[in-house]
Design a protein around this motif. Structure first.
Motif, PDB file in Angstrom:
ATOM      1  N   GLY A 117       0.808  -1.214   0.000  1.00 24.47           N
ATOM      2  CA  GLY A 117       0.000   0.000   0.000  1.00 24.47           C
ATOM      3  C   GLY A 117       0.841   1.263   0.000  1.00 24.47           C
ATOM      4  O   GLY A 117       0.567   2.214  -0.750  1.00 24.47           O
ATOM      5  N   VAL A 118       1.885   1.289   0.825  1.00 26.53           N
ATOM      6  CA  VAL A 118       2.759   2.466   0.892  1.00 26.53           C
ATOM      7  C   VAL A 118       3.515   2.659  -0.422  1.00 26.53           C
ATOM      8  O   VAL A 118       3.665   3.791  -0.910  1.00 26.53           O
ATOM      9  CB  VAL A 118       3.749   2.333   2.071  1.00 26.53           C
ATOM     10  CG1 VAL A 118       4.813   3.426   2.009  1.00 26.53           C
ATOM     11  CG2 VAL A 118       2.999   2.399   3.394  1.00 26.53           C
ATOM     12  N   ALA A 119       3.994   1.556  -1.017  1.00 25.06           N
ATOM     13  CA  ALA A 119       4.711   1.654  -2.293  1.00 25.06           C
ATOM     14  C   ALA A 119       3.799   2.221  -3.382  1.00 25.06           C
ATOM     15  O   ALA A 119       4.222   3.089  -4.172  1.00 25.06           O
ATOM     16  CB  ALA A 119       5.232   0.279  -2.702  1.00 25.06           C
ATOM     17  N   LEU A 120       2.564   1.761  -3.430  1.00 24.42           N
ATOM     18  CA  LEU A 120       1.611   2.283  -4.412  1.00 24.42           C
ATOM     19  C   LEU A 120       1.354   3.770  -4.184  1.00 24.42           C
ATOM     20  O   LEU A 120       1.262   4.556  -5.140  1.00 24.42           O
ATOM     21  CB  LEU A 120       0.296   1.500  -4.338  1.00 24.42           C
ATOM     22  CG  LEU A 120       0.326   0.082  -4.906  1.00 24.42           C
ATOM     23  CD1 LEU A 120      -0.953  -0.667  -4.551  1.00 24.42           C
ATOM     24  CD2 LEU A 120       0.508   0.106  -6.414  1.00 24.42           C
ATOM     25  N   TYR A 121       1.259   4.160  -2.924  1.00 32.21           N
ATOM     26  CA  TYR A 121       1.021   5.580  -2.614  1.00 32.21           C
ATOM     27  C   TYR A 121       2.203   6.444  -3.055  1.00 32.21           C
ATOM     28  O   TYR A 121       2.013   7.508  -3.670  1.00 32.21           O
ATOM     29  CB  TYR A 121       0.778   5.757  -1.116  1.00 32.21           C
ATOM     30  CG  TYR A 121       0.704   7.210  -0.690  1.00 32.21           C
ATOM     31  CD1 TYR A 121      -0.455   7.953  -0.933  1.00 32.21           C
ATOM     32  CD2 TYR A 121       1.792   7.833  -0.074  1.00 32.21           C
ATOM     33  CE1 TYR A 121      -0.523   9.293  -0.558  1.00 32.21           C
ATOM     34  CE2 TYR A 121       1.733   9.172   0.290  1.00 32.21           C
ATOM     35  CZ  TYR A 121       0.575   9.891   0.042  1.00 32.21           C
ATOM     36  OH  TYR A 121       0.511  11.219   0.405  1.00 32.21           O
TER      37      TYR A 121
END
Length: 489
Positions: free
Chosen positions: A195-199
């Motif tokens: 999730g953080v990488a996508l953000y």
């Protein structure tokens, strides 16, 4: 992110895992180690199984493979859903009805003791190599991005040894009971990392809205999911879909590692709930990994980052200017994904060898079982170290996930044939024919695949179905020509 920051993050992470193992692992008898006392909440098992199924291979290789194969891997994922349906409706009811500790006990009841040895041996081979593939990947990242830059003289074999020792420390006491809970934490870290990488990528690629992101994915050269144009290609939809279905059946339903978690649920109904929700969430998570792959590839090209395949995600997270936040969650996610698969593998290897090969539950007292289990656990830890280190000289290129699934096609194929023949027919070949058939089937499958490739037909993951079909056919022939002379061998 500096090597020291990465190292301290990993140390803190493992301190938490070891703490959990002591909290939940007060008992260390065989019932706890092998079956978790059949007391695990189904939703905890389902969530933890996501991390165990994905592993560090998925975490790195699936995003890295998008540049070469687009989002075609999702065809395999769709096949998984069919495979998990078979597991929930056919295999789990059988396992619970027979009250199994090791699922390969079924082969003993169906064919005889030699079949149980055969099934367990193929599992042991498959899981040792599979777990080693996964740990090789994460050990390589640690070596490249932590120990080599620190210039402390730590070599790859030492990194591998440290990695396996850390796993042993939090699994040796209570086995599967500990893993059900530690895998839940590790799955959470892995999903947070995605999730953080996508953000971060959403921000850096300057998308203005979620719809803008969707439009970009749809128009990308790497977003193709379905391939129907060339039936000879290993990317052809029906090859990928059917391979995915049978990969799910054999690598989950016929795999002691994954089924051992299911068999810790309180009832069959709970285990089936676990499989249902696990299937839905796993499908969504795999799709997110593929979307991540498209964005990582786009970012690498935009920033002129020279990285591809299994090095793509690590290079962007740890060496680009994305900041310490992404590097931190990447390392947590990678380690969580790798260890959630490897720790349960070590426990299931110990369980299968102890129950299927040594038959400890019948042959030894509880105190003796504990000693044998401990020695077996240590022996498999050493074996994993030796196999992983050997991979440093064997694996030179290509994504690890491709190698893993192709290898699985050869080692899980005989298990597919043995179980399907046992469930779908009432025939029974002579007990000594079973191990012979299981051993020669992969060699026949390999020969056929080589000849087919020369003619332009690529089996790819489809080799699993060919291998299983050959095993099934040979069992049928043996049942006619060499039928069993007794009901129990």
């Amino acid at each position: 992110m500096s090597p020291n920051q990465i190292l301290f993050t990993i140390i803190g992470y493992f301190a938490v895992l070891i703490g959990i193992s002591f909290l939940v692992g007060r008992k260390n008898d065989s019932a706890t180690f092998f079956r978790g006392n059949r007391s695990s909440p189904w939703y905890i098992v389902a969530f933890g199984m996501i991390g165990a199924s994905l592993s560090g291979v998925t975490f790195i290789s699936i995003p890295g493979n998008v540049e070469a194969d687009s989002m075609g891997y999702f065809q395999v994922v769709l096949g998984y859903t069919l495979g998990y349906l078979v597991i929930g409706t056919v295999l789990l009811p059988m396992y619970y009805r027979l009250n199994l500790t090791s699922i390969y006990t079924y082969l003993h009841d169906r064919y005889g003791k030699s079949a149980q040895y055969t099934g367990s041996s193929f599992f042991l081979l498959s899981r040792v190599v599979g777990a080693s593939f996964r740990l090789y990947l994460v050990a390589g990242v640690l070596q490249t991005f932590v120990f080599d830059p620190m210039q402390v003289g730590i070599e790859f074999w030492q990194t591998v040894t440290l990695t396996v020792i850390l796993i042993w420390l939090y699994t040796f006491k209570s086995g599967i009971k500990t893993i059900v809970w530690t895998d839940t934490l590790q799955t959470l870290f892995m999903l947070i990392a995605v999730g953080v990488a996508l953000y971060f990528l959403y921000e850096r690629l300057e998308f203005t809205s979620f719809n803008n992101l969707i439009d970009y994915i749809n128009s990308s050269n790497y977003s193709q999911v379905f391939f129907f144009d060339d039936w000879k290609s290993d990317q052809y939809f029906w090859k990928q879909f059917l391979s995915g279905a049978f990969i799910a059946i054999v690598m989950t339903g016929l795999d002691q590692d994954m089924m051992q978690k299911n068999l810790t649920c309180r009832s069959l109904k709970d285990a089936q709930k676990n499989m249902f929700w696990f299937t839905i969430v796993l499908t969504i998570v795999n799709l997110l990994f593929l979307v991540l792959g498209v964005l990582l590839t786009a970012f690498a090209k935009a920033e002129n980052i020279q990285a591809s395949k299994d090095s793509l995600f690590p290079a962007i997270a740890l060496q680009s200017d994305m900041g310490i936040g992404l590097g931190l969650v990447f390392m947590l996610g990678l380690v969580a994904a790798a260890y959630s698969s490897a720790d349960s593998a070590l426990t299931s290897l110990t369980t299968s060898f102890s129950v299927d090969i040594l038959n400890v539950e019948k042959n030894y007292s509880e105190s003796r079982q504990k000693k044998v289990r401990m020695l077996t656990h240590i022996a498999f830890s050493i074996l994993l170290i030796l196999v992983i280190v050997s991979f440093e000289y064997v694996i030179q290129d290509a994504s690890v996930i491709t190698k893993l699934f192709v290898f699985a096609g050869y080692t899980y194929g005989p298990l597919l044939g043995l179980f399907s023949f046992g469930i779908l027919t009432s025939l029974k070949p002579h007990r000594y024919s079973v191990p012979v058939i299981a051993i020669i089937s992969p060699f026949i499958a390999y020969t056929v695949s080589v000849l087919a490739e020369k003619a332009g037909f690529e089996f790819g993951f489809f080799i699993l179905l060919l291998n299983g079909a050959i095993t099934f056919s040979l069992l049928l022939i043996a049942s006619i020509l060499l039928p069993s002379k007794s009901a129990h061998n």
